[in-house]
Design an enzyme around this catalytic site. Structure first.
Site, mmCIF file in Angstrom:
data_model
loop_
_atom_site.group_PDB
_atom_site.id
_atom_site.type_symbol
_atom_site.label_atom_id
_atom_site.label_comp_id
_atom_site.label_asym_id
_atom_site.label_seq_id
_atom_site.Cartn_x
_atom_site.Cartn_y
_atom_site.Cartn_z
ATOM 1 N N TYR A 206 -1.309 -0.074 10.597
ATOM 2 C CA TYR A 206 -1.788 -0.573 9.264
ATOM 3 C C TYR A 206 -0.397 -0.322 8.422
ATOM 4 O O TYR A 206 0.116 -0.958 7.547
ATOM 5 C CB TYR A 206 -2.987 0.168 8.779
ATOM 6 C CG TYR A 206 -3.177 -0.388 7.145
ATOM 7 C CD1 TYR A 206 -3.382 -1.802 6.880
ATOM 8 C CD2 TYR A 206 -3.014 0.638 6.305
ATOM 9 C CE1 TYR A 206 -3.741 -1.967 5.591
ATOM 10 C CE2 TYR A 206 -3.432 0.389 4.774
ATOM 11 C CZ TYR A 206 -3.667 -1.097 4.546
ATOM 12 O OH TYR A 206 -3.570 -1.469 3.278
ATOM 13 N N SER B 245 0.865 -1.256 -0.112
ATOM 14 C CA SER B 245 0.131 0.023 0.036
ATOM 15 C C SER B 245 1.031 1.440 -0.170
ATOM 16 O O SER B 245 2.189 1.097 0.557
ATOM 17 C CB SER B 245 -0.843 0.030 1.286
ATOM 18 O OG SER B 245 -1.512 1.119 1.485
HETATM 19 P P1 NDP Z 1 -11.425 -6.146 0.885
HETATM 20 O O1 NDP Z 1 -11.706 -6.083 1.968
HETATM 21 O O2 NDP Z 1 -12.313 -5.830 -0.342
HETATM 22 O O3 NDP Z 1 -10.771 -7.894 0.609
HETATM 23 C C1 NDP Z 1 -10.008 -8.342 1.315
HETATM 24 C C2 NDP Z 1 -9.840 -9.852 1.198
HETATM 25 O O4 NDP Z 1 -8.931 -10.502 2.232
HETATM 26 C C3 NDP Z 1 -11.172 -10.625 1.423
HETATM 27 O O5 NDP Z 1 -11.383 -11.586 0.336
HETATM 28 C C4 NDP Z 1 -11.005 -10.966 2.772
HETATM 29 O O6 NDP Z 1 -11.821 -12.276 2.764
HETATM 30 C C5 NDP Z 1 -9.516 -11.465 2.718
HETATM 31 N N1 NDP Z 1 -9.093 -11.706 4.011
HETATM 32 C C6 NDP Z 1 -9.024 -10.720 5.173
HETATM 33 N N2 NDP Z 1 -8.564 -11.362 6.283
HETATM 34 C C7 NDP Z 1 -8.357 -12.645 6.014
HETATM 35 C C8 NDP Z 1 -7.608 -13.766 6.600
HETATM 36 N N3 NDP Z 1 -7.289 -13.591 7.869
HETATM 37 N N4 NDP Z 1 -7.428 -14.857 5.993
HETATM 38 C C9 NDP Z 1 -7.678 -15.154 4.737
HETATM 39 N N5 NDP Z 1 -8.334 -14.036 3.848
HETATM 40 C C10 NDP Z 1 -8.594 -12.898 4.490
HETATM 41 O O7 NDP Z 1 -10.121 -5.458 0.567
HETATM 42 P P2 NDP Z 1 -9.356 -4.784 -0.738
HETATM 43 O O8 NDP Z 1 -9.626 -5.946 -1.755
HETATM 44 O O9 NDP Z 1 -9.541 -3.584 -1.000
HETATM 45 O O10 NDP Z 1 -7.609 -5.034 -0.362
HETATM 46 C C11 NDP Z 1 -6.887 -6.211 -0.522
HETATM 47 C C12 NDP Z 1 -5.459 -5.872 -0.287
HETATM 48 O O11 NDP Z 1 -5.100 -4.525 -0.793
HETATM 49 C C13 NDP Z 1 -5.302 -5.628 1.224
HETATM 50 O O12 NDP Z 1 -4.172 -6.115 1.731
HETATM 51 C C14 NDP Z 1 -5.394 -4.186 1.490
HETATM 52 O O13 NDP Z 1 -4.613 -3.754 2.530
HETATM 53 C C15 NDP Z 1 -4.766 -3.691 0.231
HETATM 54 N N6 NDP Z 1 -5.178 -2.224 -0.353
HETATM 55 C C16 NDP Z 1 -6.210 -1.720 -0.225
HETATM 56 C C17 NDP Z 1 -6.512 -0.616 -0.847
HETATM 57 C C18 NDP Z 1 -7.905 -0.022 -0.812
HETATM 58 O O14 NDP Z 1 -8.043 1.268 -0.935
HETATM 59 N N7 NDP Z 1 -9.046 -0.751 -1.004
HETATM 60 C C19 NDP Z 1 -5.171 0.328 -1.139
HETATM 61 C C20 NDP Z 1 -4.010 -0.332 -0.991
HETATM 62 C C21 NDP Z 1 -3.904 -1.477 -0.627
HETATM 63 P P3 NDP Z 1 -12.524 -13.163 4.030
HETATM 64 O O15 NDP Z 1 -13.196 -11.941 4.870
HETATM 65 O O16 NDP Z 1 -13.710 -14.132 3.317
HETATM 66 O O17 NDP Z 1 -11.487 -13.835 4.732
HETATM 67 C C1 8X3 Z 2 -4.876 1.539 1.805
HETATM 68 C C2 8X3 Z 2 -4.860 2.717 1.076
HETATM 69 O O1 8X3 Z 2 -4.531 5.207 1.686
HETATM 70 O O2 8X3 Z 2 -6.343 4.114 2.385
HETATM 71 O O3 8X3 Z 2 -3.942 0.697 1.761
HETATM 72 O O4 8X3 Z 2 -3.991 3.568 3.393
HETATM 73 S S1 8X3 Z 2 -5.053 4.143 2.316
#
Ligand code: NDP
Ligand code: 8X3
Length: 250
Positions: free
Chosen positions: A147, A134
């Site tokens: 985070y 991120s």
């Molecule tokens: P979502 O919350 O939409 O998806 C997260 C996914 O991770 C879900 O499928 C969830 O599935 C899974 N997950 C969470 N905890 C666990 C666990 N303990 N074991 C297995 N699976 C898990 O988030 P995003 O798609 O937006 O984010 C995906 C990644 O990108 C993350 O690492 C996030 O930090 C990163 N990110 C997101 C950004 C954003 O603005 N959206 C920006 C930058 C980075 P389930 O609950 O079914 O386990």
């Molecule tokens: C998620 C991006 O800007 O919300 O990783 O931290 S931000």
């Protein structure tokens, strides 16, 4: 190719699974929610293998990988995408349980998966690990405390993997997205408060999970002799905050 995606039940992981299957690849889709994975399997068919996995239960991971069925044992690409942010309170008001869950998921889970999958890639002298970091891993912001620190770990771990893999054909990328709407990310971060989550994306053109899915697909299908070490992407509307000075009396 066989691609193992953690966090395939929602957000970026789900979009990527759809893109990959449409492109003729096989996906091992891992997450905790079986119903979401089963629904995806019903749409995507036999090329999508749903695997219930809690990445924070690190002890269970080696056996889950060892038990994958024959057609899915060979993992060409590992996408360490499962992760979460919890809360935006300043450090002195944060919930310690939230901090621990972020450490367990974003760091320990990612490390355990990598440890389980990487040796076979090195033995075959081919493979690709994409870690979803991120911008929070490079740029401090208010409430980003643990985070952002977990994503800084992910960045440095990715770079150190590159160093260890010198002389092999195994590739490693740290993808570092900024603000992305349309996933469950902010809803999870605000513990189910939809209104607060929606406000994060109010009033500007943000990126979407589809944008990030496209970037991940591009990385996976990129030529095998090129390694994208780090890739930071933001919506145009998002930029750096600059340093802050608290003036007396304010
Ligand atoms: P979502 O919350 O939409 O998806 C997260 C996914 O991770 C879900 O499928 C969830 O599935 C899974 N997950 C969470 N905890 C666990 C666990 N303990 N074991 C297995 N699976 C898990 O988030 P995003 O798609 O937006 O984010 C995906 C990644 O990108 C993350 O690492 C996030 O930090 C990163 N990110 C997101 C950004 C954003 O603005 N959206 C920006 C930058 C980075 P389930 O609950 O079914 O386990
Ligand atoms: C998620 C991006 O800007 O919300 O990783 O931290 S931000």
């Amino acid at each position: 190719m066989n691609v193992l995606i953690t966090g395939a039940s929602a957000g970026f992981g789900k979009v990527l699974a759809e893109r990959l299957v449409a492109g003729g690849h096989q996906v091992i889709g891992c997450a905790r929610r079986r119903d979401k994975l089963d629904a995806l399997a019903a749409t995507l068919g036999e090329a999508f293998l749903p695997v219930v996995m809690d990445v924070s239960d690190t002890v269970s991971i080696p056996q889950i990988i060892a038990d994958l069925p024959a057609g899915f044992q060979h993992i060409d690409v590992l996408v360490n995408n499962a992760g979460l942010a919890l809360g935006t309170e300043p450090a002195h008001e944060a919930d310690l349980n939230d901090w621990m869950r972020m450490l367990d998921t974003n760091i320990k889970g990612l490390v355990a998966l990598t440890h389980a999958v990487l040796p076979a890639m090195v033995a075959r002298d081919s493979g690709y690990i994409i870690n979803v970091g991120s911008i929070a891993g490079s740029w401090p912001y208010f409430g980003g405390n643990v985070y952002g620190a977990t994503k800084a770990f992910v960045k440095q771990f990715s770079l150190n993997l590159r160093a260890d893999l010198v002389g092999t054909q195994v590739r490693v990328t740290n993808l570092e997205p900024g603000n992305v709407a349309g996933t469950e990310f902010s809803n999870v971060r605000y513990h189910g408060d939809d209104e607060k989550a929606a406000k994060v994306y109010d009033g500007f053109k943000t990126m979407t999970g589809e944008d990030i899915g496209d970037i991940l697909l591009w990385l996976i299908e990129s030529p095998a002799h090129i390694n994208v070490n780090r890739l930071e992407v933001m919506p145009v509307a998002q930029t750096y905050n600059g340093l802050t000075i608290a003036k007396q009396g304010r």
